[in-house]
Every structure is written in C-alpha cells, then in structure tokens.
Scaffold this motif. Structure first.
Motif, mmCIF file in Angstrom:
data_model
loop_
_atom_site.group_PDB
_atom_site.id
_atom_site.type_symbol
_atom_site.label_atom_id
_atom_site.label_comp_id
_atom_site.label_asym_id
_atom_site.label_seq_id
_atom_site.Cartn_x
_atom_site.Cartn_y
_atom_site.Cartn_z
ATOM 1 N N GLY A 80 0.732 -1.083 0.099
ATOM 2 C CA GLY A 80 0.141 0.047 0.162
ATOM 3 C C GLY A 80 0.831 1.181 0.074
ATOM 4 O O GLY A 80 1.992 1.142 0.212
ATOM 5 N N ARG A 81 0.138 2.366 -0.062
ATOM 6 C CA ARG A 81 0.969 3.524 -0.175
ATOM 7 C C ARG A 81 1.840 4.007 0.927
ATOM 8 O O ARG A 81 2.845 4.526 0.959
ATOM 9 N N ILE A 82 1.131 3.659 2.329
ATOM 10 C CA ILE A 82 2.052 4.112 3.486
ATOM 11 C C ILE A 82 3.259 3.098 3.269
ATOM 12 O O ILE A 82 4.411 3.759 3.915
ATOM 13 N N LYS A 83 3.271 2.092 3.393
ATOM 14 C CA LYS A 83 4.588 1.271 3.007
ATOM 15 C C LYS A 83 5.578 1.569 2.155
ATOM 16 O O LYS A 83 6.661 1.671 2.296
ATOM 17 N N ILE A 84 5.053 1.833 0.899
ATOM 18 C CA ILE A 84 5.892 2.436 -0.093
ATOM 19 C C ILE A 84 6.329 3.810 0.186
ATOM 20 O O ILE A 84 7.704 4.058 -0.016
ATOM 21 N N LYS A 85 5.752 4.502 0.846
ATOM 22 C CA LYS A 85 6.139 6.009 1.135
ATOM 23 C C LYS A 85 7.317 5.686 2.270
ATOM 24 O O LYS A 85 8.230 6.291 2.245
ATOM 25 N N GLN A 86 7.154 4.939 3.248
ATOM 26 C CA GLN A 86 8.030 4.531 4.295
ATOM 27 C C GLN A 86 9.434 4.018 3.639
ATOM 28 O O GLN A 86 10.608 4.347 3.893
ATOM 29 N N GLY A 87 9.322 3.080 2.459
ATOM 30 C CA GLY A 87 10.403 2.546 1.869
ATOM 31 C C GLY A 87 11.224 3.491 1.338
ATOM 32 O O GLY A 87 12.416 3.715 1.224
ATOM 33 N N LEU A 88 10.536 4.889 0.537
ATOM 34 C CA LEU A 88 11.215 5.674 -0.278
ATOM 35 C C LEU A 88 11.843 6.511 0.988
ATOM 36 O O LEU A 88 13.063 7.341 0.685
ATOM 37 N N MET A 142 -3.367 -3.188 6.733
ATOM 38 C CA MET A 142 -2.699 -2.313 7.382
ATOM 39 C C MET A 142 -1.225 -2.647 7.505
ATOM 40 O O MET A 142 -0.161 -1.581 7.080
ATOM 41 N N GLY A 143 -0.843 -3.887 8.018
ATOM 42 C CA GLY A 143 0.646 -4.373 7.904
ATOM 43 C C GLY A 143 1.257 -4.150 6.292
ATOM 44 O O GLY A 143 2.126 -4.056 6.072
ATOM 45 N N ARG A 144 0.243 -4.492 5.347
ATOM 46 C CA ARG A 144 0.706 -4.293 3.992
ATOM 47 C C ARG A 144 0.905 -2.953 3.403
ATOM 48 O O ARG A 144 0.998 -2.592 2.407
#
Length: 160
Positions: A80-88, A142-144
């Motif tokens: 999801g967008r939240i996890k992608i954002k954290q990765g970036l 949410m974990g995803r």
C-alpha cells in the motif's frame, strides 16, 4: 562475509565506471549509491563528485527511481501507499518526489489490489467471531501499508 574479500576502490575514475554499472543494472536512489561508494572505500569529497557525475550522465535520477520503486512494490508485492512511502523515506527520497511517485498508482488498481489481498487473507482465517475476523483482516491490510479508512470502507461494503 562469506569468504569474499572487501573491494577497496580509491581511484575516482574506477569508482565512477563501477558505479555506472551499479546504477545501470537497476534504478538506485542517491543514498543507496552513496552508501555503496563509501563501502568501496571512497572518500567523502570523491563520493559527492561521483554522485554528481552519475546524475549528469543520467545514471542516477531520484524521480525515476521513486516511480520505479513505487511501481515495483505495488505491482510485485502489493504494498500500500503507506509502506511504499516509508520505503522511499528510508532511501532518503525527497517528499515532493515521493508524492509524485505515489500519484502514479491507479486508484482503481489500488482498490482492486486491496480487495484481492483481503479476499486472499479471508481464505486463510479460521476465526469464527465476526469482529475478531474483521480486526485481523484490518491489521493484515494495514501491515501491508494500506490506509485504515480505505480498509474499513472495503470491509463494510464487501461480503467477506
């Protein structure tokens, strides 16, 4: 380190050629490349010169990296967008480029992917209590990296 000798590169030209290959192999963030140059033993001023050369030669492009990272993590791992954002953020990509990259995700695909991962999870749950089942599904999504309000909407509207 599994028997391999650490490579030490002090020649800036050698480092540049090696870094070009490193960046050409797959999209890299500036920070990943910077870390690799330091790992090779280059000095800080040389690292910044090599980074600058890589940017000028279009081997490094933060916006292109952010978009490729976003596309890959969403398409391959269904993040999801939240996890992608954290990765970036972890890769120290500027917020403005993160925002731009996240906008490349098609909203219909995003919803469809979220529904698909929830449906897949439903098949593995043995929980009989409806509230506990929904809670588990919400926590999983949410974990995803999906947004809580979006998950709640989908859980309300679909017959899971």
């Amino acid at each position: 380190m599994d028997g391999q000798k650490k490579i030490k590169i002090t020649d800036e030209k050698v480092a540049l050629v090696k870094a070009e290959h490193f960046c050409a192999y797959q999209e890299r963030s500036q920070q990943e490349t910077r870390d690799k140059l330091y790992e090779w033993g280059l000095y800080p001023d040389a690292v910044e010169r090599v980074i600058s050369e890589l940017i000028q030669g279009n081997f490094l492009n933060e916006e292109r990296f952010a978009k490729a990272y976003t596309k890959g993590k969403f398409a391959q791992k269904a993040w999801g967008r939240i996890k992608i954002k954290q990765g970036l953020k972890f890769k120290r990509v500027p917020d403005v480029l993160i925002k731009k990259a996240l906008q490349t995700i098609d909203l219909d695909d995003y919803h469809a992917t979220l529904i698909r991962i929830i449906e897949k999870k439903v098949a593995t749950l043995t929980e009989k209590n409806e509230l506990k089942r929904r809670y588990k599904l919400q926590q999983y999504a949410m974990g995803r990296g999906y947004e809580a309000d979006l998950i709640a909407d989908i859980l309300k509207t679909s017959q899971l």
